[in-house]
Design a protein around this motif. Structure first.
Motif, PDB file in Angstrom:
ATOM      1  N   LEU A  24      -7.939 -14.946   4.381  1.00  0.00           N
ATOM      2  CA  LEU A  24      -7.153 -13.919   5.041  1.00  0.00           C
ATOM      3  C   LEU A  24      -8.053 -12.879   5.698  1.00  0.00           C
ATOM      4  CD1 LEU A  24      -4.479 -13.222   2.270  1.00  0.00           C
ATOM      5  CD2 LEU A  24      -4.463 -14.985   4.045  1.00  0.00           C
ATOM      6  N   ALA A  25      -7.561 -12.354   6.814  1.00  0.00           N
ATOM      7  CA  ALA A  25      -8.228 -11.197   7.396  1.00  0.00           C
ATOM      8  C   ALA A  25      -8.155 -10.055   6.389  1.00  0.00           C
ATOM      9  CB  ALA A  25      -7.547 -10.807   8.703  1.00  0.00           C
ATOM     10  N   LYS A  26      -9.045  -9.100   6.525  1.00  0.00           N
ATOM     11  CA  LYS A  26      -9.106  -8.024   5.537  1.00  0.00           C
ATOM     12  C   LYS A  26      -7.795  -7.244   5.524  1.00  0.00           C
ATOM     13  CE  LYS A  26     -12.156  -4.454   3.744  1.00  0.00           C
ATOM     14  NZ  LYS A  26     -13.426  -3.718   3.921  1.00  0.00           N
ATOM     15  N   ILE A  27      -7.111  -7.303   4.396  1.00  0.00           N
ATOM     16  CA  ILE A  27      -5.857  -6.591   4.199  1.00  0.00           C
ATOM     17  C   ILE A  27      -6.023  -5.698   2.978  1.00  0.00           C
ATOM     18  CG2 ILE A  27      -3.401  -6.829   3.682  1.00  0.00           C
ATOM     19  CD1 ILE A  27      -3.459  -9.492   5.147  1.00  0.00           C
ATOM     20  N   SER A  28      -5.739  -4.436   3.135  1.00  0.00           N
ATOM     21  CA  SER A  28      -5.993  -3.492   2.054  1.00  0.00           C
ATOM     22  C   SER A  28      -5.010  -3.671   0.908  1.00  0.00           C
ATOM     23  CB  SER A  28      -5.897  -2.056   2.577  1.00  0.00           C
ATOM     24  OG  SER A  28      -4.553  -1.724   2.888  1.00  0.00           O
ATOM     25  N   GLN A  29      -5.421  -3.230  -0.275  1.00  0.00           N
ATOM     26  CA  GLN A  29      -4.529  -3.265  -1.432  1.00  0.00           C
ATOM     27  C   GLN A  29      -3.336  -2.340  -1.216  1.00  0.00           C
ATOM     28  OE1 GLN A  29      -6.761  -2.531  -5.006  1.00  0.00           O
ATOM     29  NE2 GLN A  29      -7.832  -4.487  -4.912  1.00  0.00           N
ATOM     30  N   GLU A  30      -3.526  -1.257  -0.466  1.00  0.00           N
ATOM     31  CA  GLU A  30      -2.413  -0.361  -0.160  1.00  0.00           C
ATOM     32  C   GLU A  30      -1.327  -1.089   0.622  1.00  0.00           C
ATOM     33  OE1 GLU A  30      -5.565   0.397   0.187  1.00  0.00           O
ATOM     34  OE2 GLU A  30      -5.891   2.207  -1.026  1.00  0.00           O
ATOM     35  N   THR A  31      -1.751  -1.914   1.588  1.00  0.00           N
ATOM     36  CA  THR A  31      -0.787  -2.674   2.394  1.00  0.00           C
ATOM     37  C   THR A  31      -0.070  -3.706   1.543  1.00  0.00           C
ATOM     38  OG1 THR A  31      -2.075  -2.373   4.429  1.00  0.00           O
ATOM     39  CG2 THR A  31      -0.517  -4.207   4.386  1.00  0.00           C
ATOM     40  N   LEU A  32      -0.814  -4.401   0.681  1.00  0.00           N
ATOM     41  CA  LEU A  32      -0.187  -5.372  -0.214  1.00  0.00           C
ATOM     42  C   LEU A  32       0.808  -4.685  -1.134  1.00  0.00           C
ATOM     43  CD1 LEU A  32      -3.303  -7.553  -1.152  1.00  0.00           C
ATOM     44  CD2 LEU A  32      -1.360  -8.266   0.257  1.00  0.00           C
ATOM     45  N   ALA A  33       0.468  -3.492  -1.608  1.00  0.00           N
ATOM     46  CA  ALA A  33       1.378  -2.747  -2.487  1.00  0.00           C
ATOM     47  C   ALA A  33       2.661  -2.380  -1.749  1.00  0.00           C
ATOM     48  CB  ALA A  33       0.686  -1.496  -3.009  1.00  0.00           C
ATOM     49  N   GLU A  34       2.550  -1.985  -0.472  1.00  0.00           N
ATOM     50  CA  GLU A  34       3.725  -1.654   0.328  1.00  0.00           C
ATOM     51  C   GLU A  34       4.620  -2.880   0.513  1.00  0.00           C
ATOM     52  OE1 GLU A  34       2.280  -0.159   3.996  1.00  0.00           O
ATOM     53  OE2 GLU A  34       1.624   1.761   3.187  1.00  0.00           O
ATOM     54  N   ILE A  35       3.996  -4.033   0.720  1.00  0.00           N
ATOM     55  CA  ILE A  35       4.763  -5.257   0.975  1.00  0.00           C
ATOM     56  C   ILE A  35       5.583  -5.655  -0.236  1.00  0.00           C
ATOM     57  CG2 ILE A  35       4.569  -7.737   1.439  1.00  0.00           C
ATOM     58  CD1 ILE A  35       2.091  -7.078   3.149  1.00  0.00           C
ATOM     59  N   ILE A  36       4.989  -5.558  -1.433  1.00  0.00           N
ATOM     60  CA  ILE A  36       5.697  -6.065  -2.624  1.00  0.00           C
ATOM     61  C   ILE A  36       6.416  -4.963  -3.392  1.00  0.00           C
ATOM     62  CG2 ILE A  36       4.072  -7.972  -2.824  1.00  0.00           C
ATOM     63  CD1 ILE A  36       2.859  -6.584  -5.255  1.00  0.00           C
ATOM     64  N   GLY A  37       6.242  -3.713  -2.979  1.00  0.00           N
ATOM     65  CA  GLY A  37       6.975  -2.625  -3.614  1.00  0.00           C
ATOM     66  C   GLY A  37       6.428  -2.217  -4.967  1.00  0.00           C
ATOM     67  N   THR A  38       5.117  -2.037  -5.048  1.00  0.00           N
ATOM     68  CA  THR A  38       4.508  -1.574  -6.296  1.00  0.00           C
ATOM     69  C   THR A  38       3.355  -0.639  -5.955  1.00  0.00           C
ATOM     70  OG1 THR A  38       3.645  -2.322  -8.437  1.00  0.00           O
ATOM     71  CG2 THR A  38       2.869  -3.517  -6.510  1.00  0.00           C
ATOM     72  N   THR A  39       2.517  -0.312  -6.936  1.00  0.00           N
ATOM     73  CA  THR A  39       1.417   0.615  -6.710  1.00  0.00           C
ATOM     74  C   THR A  39       0.123  -0.137  -6.411  1.00  0.00           C
ATOM     75  OG1 THR A  39       0.823   0.652  -9.060  1.00  0.00           O
ATOM     76  CG2 THR A  39       2.466   2.254  -8.295  1.00  0.00           C
ATOM     77  N   ARG A  40      -0.814   0.569  -5.787  1.00  0.00           N
ATOM     78  CA  ARG A  40      -2.109  -0.046  -5.490  1.00  0.00           C
ATOM     79  C   ARG A  40      -2.837  -0.443  -6.769  1.00  0.00           C
ATOM     80  NH1 ARG A  40      -7.080  -0.004  -5.658  1.00  0.00           N
ATOM     81  NH2 ARG A  40      -7.049   1.836  -6.992  1.00  0.00           N
ATOM     82  N   SER A  41      -2.694   0.370  -7.828  1.00  0.00           N
ATOM     83  CA  SER A  41      -3.386   0.059  -9.082  1.00  0.00           C
ATOM     84  C   SER A  41      -2.863  -1.244  -9.689  1.00  0.00           C
ATOM     85  CB  SER A  41      -3.239   1.214 -10.081  1.00  0.00           C
ATOM     86  OG  SER A  41      -1.883   1.444 -10.400  1.00  0.00           O
ATOM     87  N   ARG A  42      -1.551  -1.501  -9.558  1.00  0.00           N
ATOM     88  CA  ARG A  42      -0.987  -2.755 -10.060  1.00  0.00           C
ATOM     89  C   ARG A  42      -1.509  -3.936  -9.251  1.00  0.00           C
ATOM     90  NH1 ARG A  42       0.772  -3.680 -14.772  1.00  0.00           N
ATOM     91  NH2 ARG A  42       2.580  -4.944 -14.210  1.00  0.00           N
TER      92      ARG A  42
END
Length: 224
Positions: free
Chosen positions: A167-185
């Motif tokens: 995958l192209a570089k995708i931040s953990q913040e973006t992944l958290a937004e997509i799945i509806g949770t926190t960056r730490s999770r």
């Protein structure tokens, strides 16, 4: 099969890749906005390469990622059903090549070219199925399983053609937004997936086919 003015069979993919009349092809940089929520809805877009995200902002200012789009996806088709203003914002998640087709032109080609109409209807059916799957995912699955499914979708597992596991570089913040949770999770689960050998995570994300097992065999969890 209908033919174009030069007598050649109509190819919808060629049509979508060419600049002609009102059609334009734009190269978008990462994070570049294609259109914003509230903009006039007057055209349909088609992604040739790259990925984009669809976000919605509530009246209270809360933002949510409601879809991630990739090559072969249309978006903005709400204008064909009477939508006058955009209901969401679309921005490039990676570098993208995107075709813009004015509403009048796409209505015309849908009526005149069965091959294009078939491609477009297939997209609408796939989009509807994806929305249903996303709803089930949000209602019944754990955030861990939602993250695994998102990574597989971003890597194009389950789509036509070969997956694109790196995958192209995708931040953990973006992944958290997509799945509806926190960056730490997200960070916790990404490290867990890496320890289990389901992904390689070192500057970029490489998704291994074994991650499918987590999605296919984990029992859904009903959350309070």
């Amino acid at each position: 099969m209908k033919r174009n003015k030069k007598g050649h069979p109509f190819d919808p993919k060629t049509f979508l890749s060419k600049v002609n009349g009102g059609r334009t092809v734009s190269n978008c940089q990462k994070n570049q906005v294609v259109y914003r929520q509230g903009d006039p809805a007057d055209s349909v877009f088609y992604i040739q390469t790259g990925k984009a995200k669809v976000t919605v902002v509530s009246e209270q200012g809360k933002e949510a990622v409601v879809a991630v789009l990739g090559p072969g996806d249309f978006f903005g088709e709400g204008c064909l059903g009477g939508q006058t203003l955009r209901l969401a914002t679309v921005a490039a998640l990676t570098e993208c090549a995107i075709t813009r087709i004015p509403k009048a032109e796409i209505v015309s080609v849908i009526h005149e070219q069965p091959a294009f109409a078939e491609l477009f209807i297939s997209h609408l059916l796939a989009r509807n199925s994806r929305v249903e799957e996303d709803l089930v995912d949000q209602l019944f699955n754990s955030s861990e399983k939602r993250l695994a499914r998102t990574l597989l979708l971003l890597a194009n597992f389950g789509k036509e053609g070969e997956p694109e596991p790196i995958l192209a570089k995708i931040s953990q913040e973006t992944l958290a937004e997509i799945i509806g949770t926190t960056r730490s999770r997200v960070s916790f689960f990404m490290n867990k997936f890496r320890r289990m050998g389901l992904i390689t995570y070192n500057g970029h994300i490489e998704v291994h086919r074994s991650l499918l097992n987590l999605v296919l065999h984990e029992k859904p969890e009903i959350r309070d």
